[in-house]
Design a protein around this motif. Sequence first.
Motif, PDB file in Angstrom:
ATOM      1  N   GLN A 126       0.852  -1.185   0.000  1.00 17.29           N
ATOM      2  CA  GLN A 126       0.000   0.000   0.000  1.00 17.29           C
ATOM      3  C   GLN A 126       0.887   1.233   0.000  1.00 17.29           C
ATOM      4  O   GLN A 126       1.926   1.253   0.667  1.00 17.29           O
ATOM      5  CB  GLN A 126      -0.921   0.015   1.225  1.00 17.29           C
ATOM      6  CG  GLN A 126      -1.887   1.202   1.258  1.00 17.29           C
ATOM      7  CD  GLN A 126      -2.878   1.116   2.411  1.00 17.29           C
ATOM      8  OE1 GLN A 126      -3.164   0.033   2.896  1.00 17.29           O
ATOM      9  NE2 GLN A 126      -3.377   2.257   2.842  1.00 17.29           N
ATOM     10  N   ARG A 147      -3.041  -9.586  -0.351  1.00 12.64           N
ATOM     11  CA  ARG A 147      -3.164  -8.622   0.741  1.00 12.64           C
ATOM     12  C   ARG A 147      -4.635  -8.572   1.145  1.00 12.64           C
ATOM     13  O   ARG A 147      -5.510  -9.080   0.435  1.00 12.64           O
ATOM     14  CB  ARG A 147      -2.665  -7.231   0.369  1.00 12.64           C
ATOM     15  CG  ARG A 147      -3.496  -6.475  -0.626  1.00 12.64           C
ATOM     16  CD  ARG A 147      -3.464  -4.969  -0.373  1.00 12.64           C
ATOM     17  NE  ARG A 147      -4.327  -4.603   0.750  1.00 12.64           N
ATOM     18  CZ  ARG A 147      -4.296  -3.423   1.357  1.00 12.64           C
ATOM     19  NH1 ARG A 147      -3.427  -2.506   0.973  1.00 12.64           N
ATOM     20  NH2 ARG A 147      -5.129  -3.143   2.351  1.00 12.64           N
ATOM     21  N   ASP A 194      -6.377   2.150  -1.478  1.00 16.02           N
ATOM     22  CA  ASP A 194      -5.506   1.216  -0.773  1.00 16.02           C
ATOM     23  C   ASP A 194      -4.974   0.126  -1.699  1.00 16.02           C
ATOM     24  O   ASP A 194      -3.831  -0.310  -1.580  1.00 16.02           O
ATOM     25  CB  ASP A 194      -6.264   0.571   0.396  1.00 16.02           C
ATOM     26  CG  ASP A 194      -6.655   1.592   1.459  1.00 16.02           C
ATOM     27  OD1 ASP A 194      -5.986   2.655   1.533  1.00 16.02           O
ATOM     28  OD2 ASP A 194      -7.621   1.343   2.208  1.00 16.02           O
ATOM     29  N   LEU A 195      -5.820  -0.320  -2.626  1.00 14.93           N
ATOM     30  CA  LEU A 195      -5.437  -1.414  -3.526  1.00 14.93           C
ATOM     31  C   LEU A 195      -4.865  -0.909  -4.849  1.00 14.93           C
ATOM     32  O   LEU A 195      -4.635  -1.713  -5.761  1.00 14.93           O
ATOM     33  CB  LEU A 195      -6.666  -2.290  -3.817  1.00 14.93           C
ATOM     34  CG  LEU A 195      -7.380  -2.910  -2.612  1.00 14.93           C
ATOM     35  CD1 LEU A 195      -8.577  -3.717  -3.073  1.00 14.93           C
ATOM     36  CD2 LEU A 195      -6.432  -3.768  -1.798  1.00 14.93           C
TER      37      LEU A 195
END
Length: 450
Positions: free
Chosen positions: A175, A203, A210-211
């Motif tokens: 991240q 993850r 975030d991704l």
Amino acid sequence: MSQNSTVYQVSELTDEMRRLMETSYPEIWIEGELSSLSTPASGHLYFSLKDARSQLRCAMFKGRASINRYKPKAGDLVRVRAKISVYTARGDLQCIVQHIEEAGVGLLQKRFEELKAELHRQGLFEQKYKRPIPKFPKHIGVITSPSGAAVRDVLSALARRCPGIPVTVYPAVVQGETAAESIMSALRDASQHKQCDVLILTRGGGSLEDLWCFNHEGLARMIFDCSIPLVSGVGHEVDVTIADLVADMRAPTPTAAAELISPDTDQLFSQLKSLQFRLPNAQKRGLEQLAQNVDMLSKQLKHPKTTLRQKMDALEVTGKRLHRAAQQGLKWQHTSIETMARTLAANQPQRLIEQKQRELNQSSSRLLRANQHLRISTADKLNAIGGQLNLVSPLATLERGFSITRDKQHNIIRSQDQVKAGDQVTVQTVDATLSCSVTNIDDSTVQKVR
């Protein structure tokens, strides 16, 4: 002024300000409204970023501007990655922009769709390029954060299902701004070590931001080119990233990724016990079937003497059939020879030659008569045509007392309009050519026919 006071030259102060700003702010992200956009012929971009209270001058040089996907427009809400510096020539604070993009989640989704469409067009998602996942892997590699919940879920699932398979964790940041490069570095290490026969990229869940590192184009191409089969287990089932689409297999969660690539030892033991129970029964049925086959084959076996006697009887029958066939063949040949002899006698060559000679003589006579008739007929036609031709010949016209008059250019004079008094002309008669001079033109004696 105090004697210890430092006096700066203007250029010294601006240089010091530039060094201070570049050291304190090596690279930061700034968000604001884009205004005063200028695009000169040099290819550089000059603009300002502003909000409700302030504004900053920005410059994006040609090299960066040419490779930036987003084409900025005045009034856009943008986010830039830039270095803070001072333009020493004027002492102005300015941002040297390295990257510019639209701000907001909507922009990220738009960029995701654009990259997805481009990679799909290039074939990176096609099933034919997916590598098969080994059913019984010998070594599993996991690319993820070593401190996240995802690695604990994966290792727990692998330990529960197949504790005997070795697992190597390749740590990576999953991240933030450096995440994509960190993941690519871990993937590169796993490919170079070549100790794993399957990889898990994973993850836990998070927002689109975030991704976002899993939507990196460079990472997608590295996954596509990776020689080791890779399973992507990023986020939750509703989260879809570019890495999921390029990977050889997609799992909805990190735990599911571990379960997809690992055999269940409990299930395997259960299957093994079942096979141990079924094997003796299968062997018994197989032996019984073989015994039945032996019995059937033994009944089909014959003594060699019986087989030899049968073959001798068949040979005798075949010999008799062959003798009868030879006799019939000879009889047929004799009959054919007699028929051909009678045909030959009826068609003796001498008789045929005499007949053809008579036909040849008759044809020759007819040909001579036809040739003579054709010559006479052709001569009569030729004489008739010659007489008709002589009637229209210019010489015949001259013999009847007419003449042909020409000017100096040998053009035939047909009208008085072609000559005038004093012209030299030639007059052709049937036996001579006369040179004459026109002394007078009198058209009263000419009767014009209309």
